[in-house]
Scaffold this motif. Structure first.
Motif, PDB file in Angstrom:
ATOM      1  N   ASP A 157     -10.257   1.733  -3.453  1.00 13.10           N
ATOM      2  CA  ASP A 157     -10.531   1.799  -2.017  1.00 13.10           C
ATOM      3  C   ASP A 157     -10.059   3.094  -1.369  1.00 13.10           C
ATOM      4  OD1 ASP A 157     -11.573  -0.749  -2.203  1.00 13.10           O
ATOM      5  OD2 ASP A 157      -9.702  -1.733  -1.630  1.00 13.10           O
ATOM      6  N   ASN A 158      -9.136   3.796  -2.021  1.00 13.26           N
ATOM      7  CA  ASN A 158      -8.489   4.933  -1.354  1.00 13.26           C
ATOM      8  C   ASN A 158      -8.566   6.262  -2.087  1.00 13.26           C
ATOM      9  OD1 ASN A 158      -6.829   3.619   1.046  1.00 13.26           O
ATOM     10  ND2 ASN A 158      -6.599   2.252  -0.710  1.00 13.26           N
ATOM     11  N   TYR A 159      -9.112   6.268  -3.296  1.00 12.21           N
ATOM     12  CA  TYR A 159      -9.009   7.462  -4.131  1.00 12.21           C
ATOM     13  C   TYR A 159      -9.632   8.705  -3.500  1.00 12.21           C
ATOM     14  CZ  TYR A 159      -9.382  10.727  -7.991  1.00 12.21           C
ATOM     15  OH  TYR A 159      -9.299  11.850  -8.765  1.00 12.21           O
ATOM     16  N   LYS A 169     -10.333   9.962  -0.491  1.00  9.17           N
ATOM     17  CA  LYS A 169      -9.649  10.717   0.568  1.00  9.17           C
ATOM     18  C   LYS A 169      -8.310  11.268   0.081  1.00  9.17           C
ATOM     19  CE  LYS A 169      -7.783   6.456   2.650  1.00  9.17           C
ATOM     20  NZ  LYS A 169      -7.789   5.597   3.867  1.00  9.17           N
ATOM     21  N   ILE A 170      -7.644  10.527  -0.817  1.00  6.55           N
ATOM     22  CA  ILE A 170      -6.361  11.015  -1.324  1.00  6.55           C
ATOM     23  C   ILE A 170      -6.566  12.151  -2.315  1.00  6.55           C
ATOM     24  CG2 ILE A 170      -4.323  10.373  -2.668  1.00  6.55           C
ATOM     25  CD1 ILE A 170      -4.467   7.638  -1.357  1.00  6.55           C
ATOM     26  N   TRP A 212      -6.335  -0.923  -5.211  1.00  5.97           N
ATOM     27  CA  TRP A 212      -5.938  -0.046  -4.107  1.00  5.97           C
ATOM     28  C   TRP A 212      -6.527   1.344  -4.286  1.00  5.97           C
ATOM     29  CZ3 TRP A 212      -3.558   4.504  -2.966  1.00  5.97           C
ATOM     30  CH2 TRP A 212      -3.158   4.692  -1.633  1.00  5.97           C
ATOM     31  N   TRP A 213      -6.499   1.848  -5.526  1.00  6.10           N
ATOM     32  CA  TRP A 213      -7.027   3.183  -5.773  1.00  6.10           C
ATOM     33  C   TRP A 213      -8.547   3.237  -5.625  1.00  6.10           C
ATOM     34  CZ3 TRP A 213      -4.814   7.624  -5.392  1.00  6.10           C
ATOM     35  CH2 TRP A 213      -3.437   7.738  -5.590  1.00  6.10           C
ATOM     36  N   PRO A 239       0.824  -1.200   0.000  1.00  5.93           N
ATOM     37  CA  PRO A 239       0.000   0.000   0.000  1.00  5.93           C
ATOM     38  C   PRO A 239       0.865   1.259   0.000  1.00  5.93           C
ATOM     39  CG  PRO A 239       0.055  -0.954   2.189  1.00  5.93           C
ATOM     40  CD  PRO A 239       0.747  -1.928   1.287  1.00  5.93           C
TER      41      PRO A 239
END
Length: 358
Positions: free
Chosen positions: A343-345, A347-348, A340-341, A200
């Protein structure tokens, strides 16, 4: 991650999705392809513009028009915010959209896309990692280190992201993609993270690395046609850029080139916005566009790799070399992890936007 790249067939292995996105919905279709001027049907296709759009026009759009008595109107570049606004307002003007695959997955999760009709769209041969209920892969492309050959003659250009970040040894203005996807990976590689240790992502470390080069980034680009233009005029001397755009400009005489070492592999996919006015015709278009024949023709016209592996057998070796589908090319490349993106895009992206304003 290098072991992933030993065969072209496995190019998309790290894009594998271990989940099934089923949030996309169906909607009652309007008349499939309302007649345009001259009695032909009309279809609105959204793509990224520039060289990729011109290649698609010659190898996909025009042949489809002739075969189906269709008038294709092209809108560029892809604008995800506008797509969302259209769907949410119920006033959809677009029929088919070429979207980054990671974005397509998010749109699908949010229920903003139509389901694709796989009784009509033949997915045989398409990398299964790029096939979901609401999207199917269009092309594989790479974000490369691109450079002006007059500013860096004789092979003395940045060959790694660490060297791209090193503006003392390799002086001159830079350009980076105004999007965290790929940009954070480049920042971590520049800071010494090994390719097989990227995920990650260490987000704090990535932003710290971006802060080191921010003052040298003259342009944060948001359309693929920008980096070749900026490099060609020496407004910047090095840029993160899509490989096909750079090679197209180089072929036309621009003093720019690609560095394939540490290329970041990505993909785009076809999607249909929920409520598209000509949904049935859009399904027919995508079915045509993902055939091995169409994809091979497209890859011969611009240096992006097909997502239909059967198309590779139709390409000459020199084309495979240019699109990164030979062992010596793939060994130097790194794949973006779309799961990964997904799940995380969000907030980033919020943090990235704040970073841009600082």
């Amino acid at each position: 991650m290098k072991k992933v790249w030993k065969k072209p067939l496995l190019v998309l292995a790290s894009l594998a999705l271990t989940f099934s996105v089923t949030a996309c919905g169906g909607s009652k279709d309007k008349e499939a392809g309302a007649p345009a001027a001259g009695g032909s049907k009309e279809l609105v296709v959204v793509d990224w513009g520039g060289a990729s759009s011109e290649a698609a026009k010659k190898t996909v759009y025009e042949p489809f028009e002739k075969a189906n008595n269709v008038k294709i109107t092209v809108v560029s570049p892809t604008d995800v915010g506008k797509l969302k606004a259209m769907v949410q307002s119920g006033a959809v003007e677009w029929d088919v959209v070429n979207s980054d695959t990671d974005v397509a997955l998010r749109l699908e999760k949010e229920g903003l896309l139509e389901k694709l009709d796989y009784t009509q769209i033949k997915k045989d041969g398409v990398y299964p990692e790029l096939v979901t209920d609401c999207s199917i892969g269009l092309q594989v492309y790479f974000t490369n280190i691109a450079y002006n050959t007059e500013a860096f003659p004789g092979g003395k250009h940045p060959k790694t992201w660490a060297e791209f970040w090193d503006t003392k040894t390799f002086p001159g203005a830079r350009s980076l993609y105004k999007n965290p996807v790929g940009t954070l990976e480049a920042a971590l590689l520049a800071d010494g993270v090994a390719p097989d240790k990227l995920y990650p992502l260490d987000v704090d470390r990535a932003f710290k690395s971006l802060g080191k080069i921010k003052k040298d980034v003259k342009v944060w680009w948001d359309a693929g046609a920008q980096p070749p233009q900026l490099l060609g005029t020496k407004e910047v001397v090095a840029a993160a850029a899509w490989n096909g755009r750079v090679s197209s400009a180089k072929a036309q005489g621009s003093p720019i080139d690609n560095e394939f070492n540490q290329s970041l592999g990505m993909a785009t996919s076809w999607v249909i916005p929920k409520g598209a006015p000509h949904k049935d015709l859009a399904q027919k278009f995508i079915a045509y566009a993902v055939t091995a024949e169409s994809q091979a023709a497209y890859s011969k016209s611009i240096d992006y790799a097909p997502t239909n592996k059967k198309a590779l057998d139709m390409l000459p070796n020199d084309v495979k070399q240019r699109i990164g589908q030979t062992p010596e090319r793939v060994e130097k490349q790194i794949l973006i992890n779309n799961k990964w993106w997904l799940d995380n895009y969000d907030k980033i992206a919020e943090r990235f936007n704040k970073f841009m304003l600082e």
